[in-house]
Design an enzyme around this catalytic site. Sequence first.
Site, PDB file in Angstrom:
ATOM      1  CD  GLU A   1       5.955  55.311  -9.308  1.00  0.00           C
ATOM      2  OE1 GLU A   1       5.004  55.757  -8.637  1.00  0.00           O
ATOM      3  OE2 GLU A   1       6.279  54.118  -9.286  1.00  0.00           O
TER       4      GLU A   1
ATOM      5  NE  ARG B   1      -8.491  68.629  20.045  1.00  0.00           N
ATOM      6  CZ  ARG B   1      -9.622  69.144  19.562  1.00  0.00           C
ATOM      7  NH1 ARG B   1      -9.581  70.230  18.792  1.00  0.00           N
ATOM      8  NH2 ARG B   1     -10.783  68.604  19.851  1.00  0.00           N
TER       9      ARG B   1
ATOM     10  N   GLY C   1      -2.395  51.564  28.307  1.00  0.00           N
ATOM     11  CA  GLY C   1      -1.403  51.817  29.363  1.00  0.00           C
ATOM     12  C   GLY C   1      -0.417  50.680  29.556  1.00  0.00           C
TER      13      GLY C   1
HETATM   14 ZN    ZN Z   1       2.227  52.743  -9.507  1.00  0.00          ZN
END
Ligand code: ZN
Length: 353
Positions: free
Chosen positions: A57, A212, A275
């Site tokens: 804001e 990257r 994994g």
């Molecule tokens: Zn704020």
Amino acid sequence: MTVSTAERQAMIRARELGAAVLGTTSPNPPVGAVILAPDGTPVGEGATAPPGGPHAEITALAQAGGRARGGTVVVTLEPCAHTGRTGPCADALLAAGVARVVVAVPEPTELADGGADRLRAAGVDVEVGVERDEAEAGALAAWLTGVREHRPFVVWKVAATLDGRVAAADGSSRWITGEAARAAVHQLRATCDAVVVGSGTAVVDDPQLTVRDVAGGLAGRQPLRVVVDRRGRLPATARVLDDAAPTHVSRADTPADLLAELFDRNVRRLLLEGGPTLAAAFLREGLVDEVVVHLAPTLLGAGPPLVGDLGISTISDALSLATIEVTPLGGDVQLRLRPTRHTGARQSADRRS
Ligand code: ZN
């Protein structure tokens, strides 16, 4: 609830602004804000700056200047009422003389709430809950998970062949997917505070786990690299230990312990990159919030599957996922999914709060 077309368009833009800073604001929420002049013209916009910087804001007000007077602020999260490092946004909005504030998500923390009440007390017209579901499912999802469950939001990413293999029978796994999918992984990592692998993946694949850019250079901001290494298997020469980005080696016993450890380090959105054993452990505990699968149009017929044993023995216990988005990536396909029903293992599992 009366909301104008200009305000709805501004809310869509506010969500985009919040999404664009995902991964750079933790532990603060990635908020977007748009200011409309009294005639409905957008005159300012902003998004949460990295911690210590201005809230959305404040940036939007600075851009709008005097044109905010009598205007409307459209923002994805209720303006804060607490004095943090930047002062309460509710007071800044009052000082700028805005007439109306349109909010998607009410502030869920006691620390910062009361913004809408303070604005209303000063005579500002406040609408809360406008397109709330869309905002909660978007950039704010991870931060809200942190507020509600005191743990990071977990995105599990996996690349597999059409038959669900993450490597060939000999263990080789390089380049299952093409260049576009690999670039998408770097973009995904950039939206996260941490990238997690198990020691098995770190030892066998030796990934660097950095972000990257398209030219191959290291991005300016790098997520925390995390290796779960209970038995001290990670060699000192592992690429994940180089100085390209910070690294945390965890001895955590369970996914919940790991998440608690990382939450304390201000991680709110975490990318789980494998994994199969580590992914299965998270899924069994019901600790995966989103799944990103990169599916390559190739077949291997043998080799490790994309996920390990989930403790499911019958079809009615299958873990169900809802498809959120399907995106072609070069010759590959990206699926974004959300678990909708967890396995039976989850109901009996001890979950910490
Ligand atoms: Zn704020």
